[in-house]
Design a protein around this motif. Structure first.
Motif, mmCIF file in Angstrom:
data_model
loop_
_atom_site.group_PDB
_atom_site.id
_atom_site.type_symbol
_atom_site.label_atom_id
_atom_site.label_comp_id
_atom_site.label_asym_id
_atom_site.label_seq_id
_atom_site.Cartn_x
_atom_site.Cartn_y
_atom_site.Cartn_z
ATOM 1 N N ASN A 76 39.043 -2.622 -30.612
ATOM 2 C CA ASN A 76 37.725 -3.195 -30.851
ATOM 3 C C ASN A 76 36.672 -2.087 -30.820
ATOM 4 N N PRO A 77 35.855 -1.939 -31.871
ATOM 5 C CA PRO A 77 34.864 -0.843 -31.929
ATOM 6 C C PRO A 77 33.883 -0.845 -30.756
ATOM 7 N N GLN A 78 33.461 -2.033 -30.324
ATOM 8 C CA GLN A 78 32.514 -2.097 -29.211
ATOM 9 C C GLN A 78 33.177 -1.646 -27.900
ATOM 10 N N LEU A 79 34.450 -1.999 -27.714
ATOM 11 C CA LEU A 79 35.157 -1.570 -26.505
ATOM 12 C C LEU A 79 35.377 -0.059 -26.522
ATOM 13 N N ILE A 80 35.730 0.469 -27.687
ATOM 14 C CA ILE A 80 35.886 1.922 -27.824
ATOM 15 C C ILE A 80 34.579 2.617 -27.460
ATOM 16 N N ARG A 81 33.480 2.048 -27.928
ATOM 17 C CA ARG A 81 32.154 2.586 -27.633
ATOM 18 C C ARG A 81 31.870 2.554 -26.128
ATOM 19 N N LEU A 82 32.148 1.432 -25.487
ATOM 20 C CA LEU A 82 31.903 1.302 -24.052
ATOM 21 C C LEU A 82 32.718 2.319 -23.257
ATOM 22 N N ARG A 83 33.974 2.478 -23.620
ATOM 23 C CA ARG A 83 34.841 3.401 -22.885
ATOM 24 C C ARG A 83 34.414 4.854 -23.093
ATOM 25 N N ALA A 84 33.887 5.164 -24.279
ATOM 26 C CA ALA A 84 33.388 6.523 -24.530
ATOM 27 C C ALA A 84 32.165 6.816 -23.666
ATOM 28 N N ILE A 85 31.287 5.830 -23.527
ATOM 29 C CA ILE A 85 30.097 5.993 -22.685
ATOM 30 C C ILE A 85 30.502 6.137 -21.223
ATOM 31 N N ALA A 86 31.444 5.306 -20.783
ATOM 32 C CA ALA A 86 31.923 5.386 -19.401
ATOM 33 C C ALA A 86 32.555 6.746 -19.115
ATOM 34 N N LYS A 87 33.286 7.276 -20.084
ATOM 35 C CA LYS A 87 33.955 8.569 -19.910
ATOM 36 C C LYS A 87 32.948 9.679 -19.640
ATOM 37 N N LYS B 236 23.039 -9.561 -28.495
ATOM 38 C CA LYS B 236 21.748 -10.250 -28.387
ATOM 39 C C LYS B 236 20.604 -9.292 -28.111
ATOM 40 N N LEU B 237 20.909 -8.168 -27.436
ATOM 41 C CA LEU B 237 19.872 -7.184 -27.149
ATOM 42 C C LEU B 237 19.908 -6.002 -28.115
ATOM 43 N N ASN B 238 20.919 -5.965 -28.984
ATOM 44 C CA ASN B 238 21.020 -4.890 -29.974
ATOM 45 C C ASN B 238 20.884 -3.513 -29.303
ATOM 46 N N LEU B 239 21.732 -3.264 -28.316
ATOM 47 C CA LEU B 239 21.594 -2.086 -27.467
ATOM 48 C C LEU B 239 22.018 -0.793 -28.158
ATOM 49 N N THR B 240 21.224 0.252 -27.966
ATOM 50 C CA THR B 240 21.620 1.596 -28.372
ATOM 51 C C THR B 240 22.610 2.127 -27.326
ATOM 52 N N ASP B 241 23.257 3.261 -27.613
ATOM 53 C CA ASP B 241 24.161 3.867 -26.638
ATOM 54 C C ASP B 241 23.421 4.216 -25.346
ATOM 55 N N ASP B 242 22.186 4.696 -25.469
ATOM 56 C CA ASP B 242 21.396 5.040 -24.287
ATOM 57 C C ASP B 242 21.120 3.807 -23.434
ATOM 58 N N GLU B 243 20.850 2.697 -24.076
ATOM 59 C CA GLU B 243 20.572 1.457 -23.348
ATOM 60 C C GLU B 243 21.842 0.897 -22.711
ATOM 61 N N VAL B 244 22.971 1.007 -23.413
ATOM 62 C CA VAL B 244 24.254 0.619 -22.825
ATOM 63 C C VAL B 244 24.522 1.462 -21.584
ATOM 64 N N ALA B 245 24.236 2.762 -21.676
ATOM 65 C CA ALA B 245 24.451 3.666 -20.541
ATOM 66 C C ALA B 245 23.588 3.268 -19.350
ATOM 67 N N MET B 246 22.382 2.776 -19.605
ATOM 68 C CA MET B 246 21.510 2.338 -18.515
ATOM 69 C C MET B 246 22.073 1.092 -17.843
ATOM 70 N N VAL B 247 22.585 0.167 -18.650
ATOM 71 C CA VAL B 247 23.221 -1.032 -18.081
ATOM 72 C C VAL B 247 24.455 -0.629 -17.280
ATOM 73 N N MET B 248 25.293 0.198 -17.886
ATOM 74 C CA MET B 248 26.533 0.611 -17.233
ATOM 75 C C MET B 248 26.256 1.417 -15.973
ATOM 76 N N GLY B 249 25.294 2.339 -16.050
ATOM 77 C CA GLY B 249 24.947 3.135 -14.885
ATOM 78 C C GLY B 249 24.470 2.260 -13.741
ATOM 79 N N HIS B 250 23.665 1.247 -14.070
ATOM 80 C CA HIS B 250 23.155 0.314 -13.059
ATOM 81 C C HIS B 250 24.304 -0.433 -12.390
ATOM 82 N N GLU B 251 25.231 -0.953 -13.187
ATOM 83 C CA GLU B 251 26.335 -1.731 -12.628
ATOM 84 C C GLU B 251 27.282 -0.843 -11.824
ATOM 85 N N ILE B 252 27.558 0.359 -12.330
ATOM 86 C CA ILE B 252 28.387 1.308 -11.584
ATOM 87 C C ILE B 252 27.731 1.655 -10.252
#
Length: 293
Positions: A73-84, A131-147
């Motif tokens: 899944n492209p979105q999952l690949i994207r999430l895992r790349a950001i997490a890495k 729904k929020l049309n997140l950029t990679d930077d915005e995904v990183a902010m969400v992920m960083g917050h949850e981590i």
């Protein structure tokens, strides 16, 4: 003589590199000690095992409904790349993170949410991305917050705080009932209410800390911390009917934006260094508009 000079230069480079490394650790958001209240929330190993069990059960239920994204899944690949990119910087906030079995999964659900359980078990709902049309930077902010919640062991800390709050709440309720001569059940209700309000306050504190730690993590990984401002502006536009901040476990969007702006001067230089840019001449952050409803 040349040999001595080469050794001197080498030593100077080592000292310089060490100084730069120390500076890189000391800049950004200051690291506070983990809360002692964690110890009142139960054994860390047992807490981690419970978290692992819950995460696996959640995935098993989601798999039954075909609601877990596949590895392609492209979105999952994207999430895992950001997490890495983010994960290597987590040990600054909790050295135990080096031993965690990090996982990232995507759930096919319209829910606007994401979480990271103790031990580095991350899950995003597809709704927060679309729904929020997140950029990679915005995904990183969400992920960083949850981590950050997992790194600072907020769940175990919250359990400890709830235990203490419930204890003092019961004591206060019993004392009030005895002093005023009211029905003890009324005293218990008052005590439980006081404990609940204390817990809400603790949760808001944890959320604010997670915002700051998340900004720091994202910046070190080369993601623009200014994305946090855009993220909460989007959240506010989508969720106009959010509860009042005083009665919510989360600070209001405006409060979060204000706190982020107050600390932006600490994380922008970190981001600039990670990207090899001049902190004084950063291009403006560009978000993506919300999808049209």
């Amino acid at each position: 003589m040349k040999k001595f000079k080469l050794k001197s230069v080498a030593l100077a480079l080592v000292l310089c590199t060490g100084a730069l490394s120390l500076h890189a650790q000391n800049d950004g958001i200051p690291v506070d000690k983990l809360s002692r209240m964690r110890g009142l929330g139960g054994d860390a190993t047992q807490f981690d095992q419970q978290s692992k069990l819950q995460y696996n059960q959640m995935l098993a239920e989601a798999h039954k409904k075909d609601a877990v994204a596949t590895d392609t899944n492209p979105q999952l690949i994207r999430l895992r790349a950001i997490a890495k990119r983010i994960i290597p910087f987590t040990t600054r906030w909790n050295p135990d993170a080096a031993k965690w079995d990090w996982q990232v999964n995507l759930l096919n659900s319209p829910t606007v949410n994401a979480f990271c359980m103790p031990g580095g078990r991350i899950a995003f709902y597809n709704g927060i991305l679309t729904k929020l049309n997140l950029t990679d930077d915005e995904v990183a902010m969400v992920m960083g917050h949850e981590i950050a919640h997992a790194l600072r062991e907020h769940a175990r800390e919250q359990a400890g705080k709830n235990n203490v709050a419930s204890l003092f709440g019961r004591i206060a309720g019993a004392a009030g009932a005895a002093y005023f001569g009211v029905d003890p059940r009324v005293g218990d209700a008052l005590g439980n209410g006081a404990a609940k309000m204390a817990s809400l306050s603790f949760s808001r504190s944890d959320e604010s800390e997670a915002d700051m730690v998340g900004m720091d993590l994202a910046a070190r990984a080369g993601f623009d911390p200014r994305a946090g401002i855009a993220l909460w502006q989007k959240m506010g536009a989508v969720n106009k009917n959010q509860p009042l901040p005083f009665l919510s476990t989360h600070p209001s969007g405006n409060q979060r934006i204000e706190d982020m702006n107050k600390n932006m001067n600490l994380v922008l230089p970190v981001f600039a260094r990670a990207k090899g840019l001049d902190a004084n001449n950063l291009p403006p952050y560009r978000s993506i508009a919300l999808p049209k409803s």
